[in-house]
Every structure is written in structure tokens, then in C-alpha cells.
Write a protein that holds these residues in place. Structure first.
Motif, PDB file in Angstrom:
ATOM      1  N   ALA A   4       0.830  -1.205   0.000  1.00 37.95           N
ATOM      2  CA  ALA A   4       0.000   0.000   0.000  1.00 37.95           C
ATOM      3  C   ALA A   4       0.864   1.255   0.000  1.00 37.95           C
ATOM      4  N   LYS A   5       0.396   2.270  -0.697  1.00 33.78           N
ATOM      5  CA  LYS A   5       1.040   3.576  -0.636  1.00 33.78           C
ATOM      6  C   LYS A   5       0.852   4.174   0.757  1.00 33.78           C
ATOM      7  N   MET A   6       1.745   5.096   1.098  1.00 31.04           N
ATOM      8  CA  MET A   6       1.673   5.753   2.394  1.00 31.04           C
ATOM      9  C   MET A   6       0.306   6.411   2.561  1.00 31.04           C
ATOM     10  N   GLY A   7      -0.309   6.162   3.718  1.00 27.69           N
ATOM     11  CA  GLY A   7      -1.633   6.720   3.988  1.00 27.69           C
ATOM     12  C   GLY A   7      -2.747   5.695   3.881  1.00 27.69           C
ATOM     13  N   GLY A   8      -2.429   4.517   3.346  1.00 33.37           N
ATOM     14  CA  GLY A   8      -3.431   3.458   3.228  1.00 33.37           C
ATOM     15  C   GLY A   8      -2.874   2.148   3.756  1.00 33.37           C
ATOM     16  N   ARG A   9      -3.633   1.090   3.596  1.00 40.38           N
ATOM     17  CA  ARG A   9      -3.199  -0.226   4.065  1.00 40.38           C
ATOM     18  C   ARG A   9      -3.794  -1.302   3.165  1.00 40.38           C
ATOM     19  N   MET A  10      -3.260  -2.507   3.361  1.00 38.28           N
ATOM     20  CA  MET A  10      -3.751  -3.673   2.645  1.00 38.28           C
ATOM     21  C   MET A  10      -4.775  -4.392   3.519  1.00 38.28           C
ATOM     22  N   ALA A  37     -12.057  -2.265   0.267  1.00 46.32           N
ATOM     23  CA  ALA A  37     -11.473  -2.441  -1.059  1.00 46.32           C
ATOM     24  C   ALA A  37     -10.064  -1.864  -1.105  1.00 46.32           C
ATOM     25  N   PHE A  38      -9.189  -2.587  -1.769  1.00 50.30           N
ATOM     26  CA  PHE A  38      -7.805  -2.164  -2.008  1.00 50.30           C
ATOM     27  C   PHE A  38      -7.646  -1.995  -3.516  1.00 50.30           C
ATOM     28  N   LEU A  39      -7.267  -0.789  -3.965  1.00 47.78           N
ATOM     29  CA  LEU A  39      -7.291  -0.457  -5.383  1.00 47.78           C
ATOM     30  C   LEU A  39      -5.911  -0.531  -6.021  1.00 47.78           C
ATOM     31  N   GLY A  40      -5.857  -1.032  -7.256  1.00 49.15           N
ATOM     32  CA  GLY A  40      -4.656  -0.917  -8.066  1.00 49.15           C
ATOM     33  C   GLY A  40      -4.420   0.537  -8.426  1.00 49.15           C
ATOM     34  N   PHE A  41      -3.147   0.916  -8.633  1.00 46.69           N
ATOM     35  CA  PHE A  41      -2.829   2.342  -8.814  1.00 46.69           C
ATOM     36  C   PHE A  41      -3.395   2.911 -10.108  1.00 46.69           C
ATOM     37  N   ARG A  93     -23.295  -2.181  -7.068  1.00 49.10           N
ATOM     38  CA  ARG A  93     -24.285  -1.495  -6.221  1.00 49.10           C
ATOM     39  C   ARG A  93     -24.126  -1.781  -4.733  1.00 49.10           C
ATOM     40  N   MET A  94     -23.065  -2.461  -4.333  1.00 49.90           N
ATOM     41  CA  MET A  94     -22.817  -2.711  -2.909  1.00 49.90           C
ATOM     42  C   MET A  94     -21.716  -1.772  -2.429  1.00 49.90           C
ATOM     43  N   PRO A  95     -21.926  -1.079  -1.312  1.00 47.81           N
ATOM     44  CA  PRO A  95     -20.938  -0.097  -0.845  1.00 47.81           C
ATOM     45  C   PRO A  95     -19.689  -0.759  -0.250  1.00 47.81           C
ATOM     46  N   PHE A  96     -18.532  -0.201  -0.605  1.00 46.45           N
ATOM     47  CA  PHE A  96     -17.246  -0.653  -0.063  1.00 46.45           C
ATOM     48  C   PHE A  96     -16.428   0.576   0.322  1.00 46.45           C
ATOM     49  N   THR A  97     -15.675   0.456   1.401  1.00 46.64           N
ATOM     50  CA  THR A  97     -14.797   1.539   1.842  1.00 46.64           C
ATOM     51  C   THR A  97     -13.383   1.304   1.311  1.00 46.64           C
ATOM     52  N   VAL A  98     -12.806   2.298   0.685  1.00 46.94           N
ATOM     53  CA  VAL A  98     -11.438   2.196   0.169  1.00 46.94           C
ATOM     54  C   VAL A  98     -10.471   2.304   1.343  1.00 46.94           C
ATOM     55  N   ILE A  99      -9.621   1.305   1.500  1.00 43.80           N
ATOM     56  CA  ILE A  99      -8.670   1.308   2.626  1.00 43.80           C
ATOM     57  C   ILE A  99      -7.231   1.556   2.168  1.00 43.80           C
ATOM     58  N   GLY A 100      -6.972   1.461   0.884  1.00 48.05           N
ATOM     59  CA  GLY A 100      -5.601   1.668   0.422  1.00 48.05           C
ATOM     60  C   GLY A 100      -5.480   1.596  -1.087  1.00 48.05           C
ATOM     61  N   VAL A 101      -4.356   2.092  -1.566  1.00 46.22           N
ATOM     62  CA  VAL A 101      -4.027   2.070  -2.997  1.00 46.22           C
ATOM     63  C   VAL A 101      -2.669   1.412  -3.148  1.00 46.22           C
ATOM     64  N   MET A 102      -2.555   0.529  -4.117  1.00 50.26           N
ATOM     65  CA  MET A 102      -1.324  -0.205  -4.342  1.00 50.26           C
ATOM     66  C   MET A 102      -0.188   0.729  -4.755  1.00 50.26           C
ATOM     67  N   ALA A 103       0.988   0.498  -4.196  1.00 48.34           N
ATOM     68  CA  ALA A 103       2.179   1.249  -4.603  1.00 48.34           C
ATOM     69  C   ALA A 103       2.538   0.871  -6.034  1.00 48.34           C
ATOM     70  N   GLU A 104       3.007   1.840  -6.785  1.00 52.83           N
ATOM     71  CA  GLU A 104       3.336   1.590  -8.188  1.00 52.83           C
ATOM     72  C   GLU A 104       4.492   0.605  -8.305  1.00 52.83           C
ATOM     73  N   LYS A 105       4.383  -0.278  -9.285  1.00 55.41           N
ATOM     74  CA  LYS A 105       5.412  -1.285  -9.519  1.00 55.41           C
ATOM     75  C   LYS A 105       5.376  -1.688 -10.986  1.00 55.41           C
ATOM     76  N   MET A 106       6.524  -2.153 -11.477  1.00 52.26           N
ATOM     77  CA  MET A 106       6.611  -2.702 -12.813  1.00 52.26           C
ATOM     78  C   MET A 106       6.376  -4.206 -12.714  1.00 52.26           C
TER      79      MET A 106
END
Length: 414
Positions: free
Chosen positions: A133-139, A152-156, A181-194
Motif C-alpha cells: 500500500a502507498k503511504m496513507g493506506g493499508r492492505m 477495497a484495495f485499489l490498483g494504482f 451497487r454494494m458499498p465498499f470503503t477504500v482502505i488503500g491504494v497499491m504502490a506503483e510497480k513494474m
């Protein structure tokens, strides 16, 4: 010897400078070629680990061999119980997890709507699949799994498409999105990677939710695949054979039936890639070494000229008792001096140049794939050894000629 070397340098300044330039250029060439090869190797290995470090992906298949009264053609599918079963039966694994996948899910945030892939994953994905996870979020964590939270954990890349590239992580984490249509809370965003390899799509486009939540919402009985990571990567083949035995015992299929399950062993793939890159580095080193060989010929020519001009001097030294070993050592040291002086400057310029290049903040997809040139300790040792061998050979034959001079004939030489 040093005084004689300096005297010859002054007498043959132009020829010496050209030879030093040739050594310098040859050393810089081999250093830079090896540095680019090292940077490419390191970057490629990093990119290969983007999907995961030392993981094996397992898919269910169909039996192709009758076994213990069961016919062939039976489907093998995995469930959450199989994850615990493998974990208990195989202590040689550092981690094992399963994964659910659903394509074409409708993701909404305010006026933005996307059709994306949703994966139900385990918390160990943070380590074995590099879901950092990027700083400020979590997995996703164990509490999310136990309580079947709608998080939910999002890809960058998905985050940029859904929220916009300019939106900071602090404003994304905590937002409510809807998945079908189901609510989810975003908890983090994936750190960028190749990421070099993938199955089912790039991680940058995924939206990950707890596996328990996924199963509860969608009711999937079977997982799409399993993933495991052995404790010792060198034992990957032994662990693979053991997995066939463990799953064969549970699902009643022949452990030799390689169609019952299929595996993607990234450990073996990384070994093959490493061997290919080693061959590339050797090839680049040979090209650079050939440039140095030409420069070494120049050093030999300088030494032959020096011997010719100092024939009387050599004869006088030998006439008053100088041993052949002294004459041989003198010219060898001079050859080494020329070689290492030019080589040292070439190595210093190459190192400084690569370090400056690495500090320049260039954002490029090419650099993300190719990497930046890197001078390692191994490269320095290799170039030093090559310089030593060439310096020795460049001075050996002229030195042997000088040591074989007849003192009487040398004194009469004009």
C-alpha cells in the motif's frame, strides 16, 4: 624504475598519451557495457518480482489417469478448505493462499463508472504478491477477513481512472465506492510497480476485497487458483512434487498425473532469466574486452620501442651484474604502470558518470524496463582482472626480449 618510466614518458609523450587514451577508452567501454548489463539485469529481476517473489500459481485441471477405481476426466477444483489443508500438510511452505476472480464488475464513484476485475484475496498477498500500500493506506488484514468487511484495495491505475490522477491518497482512502451497487470503503491504494508477468490481468487494474467477503457476496464455491511460496526457493521442485502427493491424496488422483493440476513456477522462470542475463553480460564483457585488447597492443608497441631505444642501457646494466630477472621485472612494471594508469582513470570516469546518471530524475517507461547503469563490486573486480592479464601480456613479450639481450652486442648497438 619510476624515474626511468617518467623519463620515457617525457621522451615519448605523444605516443604515451595516445596509448593511455586507448587504455582509458577501452576500460570505460567495458565498464559502461557491463554497467548497463548489470542495470538491465537488476531491473528485469525487480520487474519479475512485481507479480511476486518466489511464488507458484496453481490451477485445477482434469485427471488423465485412472486411479484407485476413479476414472479419468474428473475436474479438480479448489475451495477455502483446501488452503487450510495444504497449510497443515506442508510445513515447507512459507505461505499459501487462494484467490477468487470476477470480471466485468461495475465500479462506481460519484459520476465515474468502470467495468473492472474484482479479486477476493488473502492478507498474505501483501508479501507474496507485492500488494504493497502507498503511504496513507493499508492492505487487507486478518480482521477484515474474520469480520467479512466490505473494504477495497485499489490498483494504482484503477485509482487514477476512478478518482483522477491528481487526487491524493489521503482523499481516496476512506471514500465509499460501490461494486455492483454494494458499498465498499477504500482502505488503500497499491504502490506503483513494474510487473513483467501476470495471470488474469495486471495488478495495477485490480480491485481487491477480502476473500471471505467475496465468497459471502457472490457465493462462489470454488476458487480460481491457489498460490504458495516455499520457505527455500532452491527446493521448488521437491515442494512441487510434494504438492502433487498432498493434493493427490485429498482428491484421489495419481501424483504422477500432471494434468490433474497445472502450475506456473516463477522460481524456475527466474532462474532461466538469470542464466540468459548472465550470458548477455558475458557477451557485453567480451565486446568491451576486445576494445581493451587493441589498447594492450599499443602498450606492447610502446614497450618494444622503449627497449630498442634503451638497448645500450640494458647492455650496461647486464655487463655490471644486473640479473635477467631485474630487466624482466623492470619492463613488466612499466607495462603494468601504463595499463593501470589508463585503466584507473577509465574506471573512475565510468563510475562517476553512472552515479551522476542515476541521480538525474528521469521518468521514462524505457528506464523502468531497462534500468539504470550500475557499477557493482563484481564489475570492478572483473575489469581489474582483465586489465591485469592484458597488462601482463603486453609487457611480458617485450620484457622477455629485453632480458634476452646479449650484453656485448648491446654495448656496440648504435
Amino acid at each position: 624504475i619510476l624515474n626511468v618510466f617518467l623519463r620515457d614518458f617525457k621522451k615519448q609523450r605523444k605516443r604515451m598519451l595516445l596509448t593511455l587514451l586507448a587504455i582509458f577508452w577501452g576500460t570505460m567501454s567495458i565498464m559502461l557495457l557491463l554497467a548497463f548489463g548489470e542495470g538491465f539485469k537488476n531491473q528485469l529481476m525487480t520487474n519479475e518480482e512485481g507479480m511476486g517473489n518466489g511464488i507458484v500459481v496453481v490451477w485445477g485441471g482434469q485427471t488423465s489417469i485412472p486411479y484407485q477405481g476413479f476414472g479419468k476426466g474428473r475436474r479438480i477444483r479448489f475451495s477455502t478448505e483446501d488452503v487450510e489443508y495444504i497449510r497443515n500438510k506442508m510445513p515447507e511452505l512459507a505461505a499459501v493462499a487462494g484467490e477468487y476472480t470476477r470480471w466485468g464488475s461495475v465500479i462506481r464513484y460519484k459520476n465515474h463508472t468502470l467495468n473492472e476485475r474484482v479479486n477476493g484475496v488473502y492478507p498474505v498477498y501483501e508479501d507474496i504478491r507485492n500488494f504493497r500500500a502507498k503511504m496513507g493506506g493499508r492492505m487487507i488484514n486478518k480482521i477484515d477477513m474474520d469480520k467479512k468487511r466490505r473494504v477495497a484495495f485499489l490498483g494504482f491505475d484503477l485509482k487514477d481512472r476512478l478518482f483522477g490522477e491528481a487526487t491524493p491518497i489521503e482523499e481516496v482512502v476512506g471514500q465509499i465506492i460501490t461494486i455492483n451497487r454494494m458499498p465498499f470503503t477504500v482502505i488503500g491504494v497499491m504502490a506503483e510497480k513494474m510487473q513483467m508477468g501476470s495471470y488474469g490481468g495486471q495488478d495495477s487494474d485490480v480491485i481487491a476485497i477480502p476473500a471471505t467477503t467475496f465468497k459471502t457476496i457472490y457465493g462462489h464455491r470454488y476458487m480460481n487458483n491457489l498460490i504458495y511460496q516455499p520457505k527455500n526457493f532452491d527446493d521448488n521442485k521437491i515442494v512441487e512434487k510434494r504438492l502433487y502427493q498432498v493434493l493427490g491424496s485429498k482428491f484421489k488422483f495419481d501424483p504422477e498425473d500432471d494434468r490433474a493440476i497445472s502450475l506456473w513456477d516463477t522460481i524456475e522462470g527466474k532462474k532461466i532469466t538469470g542464466n540468459i542475463l548472465l550470458g548477455l553480460q558475458i557477451f557485453l564483457g567480451i565486446i568491451g574486452a576486445l576494445t581493451l585488447v587493441i589498447a594492450a597492443v599499443g602498450v606492447a608497441n610502446i614497450m618494444y620501442v622503449s627497449i630498442k631505444e634503451r638497448t645500450r642501457e640494458i647492455g650496461i646494466k647486464m655487463a655490471i651484474g644486473a640479473r635477467r630477472s631485474y630487466i624482466l621485472t623492470q619492463f613488466l612494471i612499466e607495462a603494468f604502470g601504463i595499463t593501470f594508469l589508463g585503466g584507473l582513470v577509465g574506471m573512475a570516469v565510468s563510475y562517476i558518470g553512472t552515479e551522476i546518471f542515476k541521480m538525474i530524475p528521469i521518468e521514462s517507461e524505457v528506464l523502468s524496463f531497462m534500468g539504470r547503469p550500475t557499477v557493482s563490486l563484481e564489475i570492478g573486480i572483473a575489469v581489474t582482472l582483465i586489465l591485469g592479464v592484458l597488462g601482463f601480456l603486453a609487457g611480458l613479450f617485450p620484457a622477455m626480449k629485453a632480458a634476452s639481450v646479449n650484453p656485448t652486442e648491446a654495448l656496440r648497438y648504435e
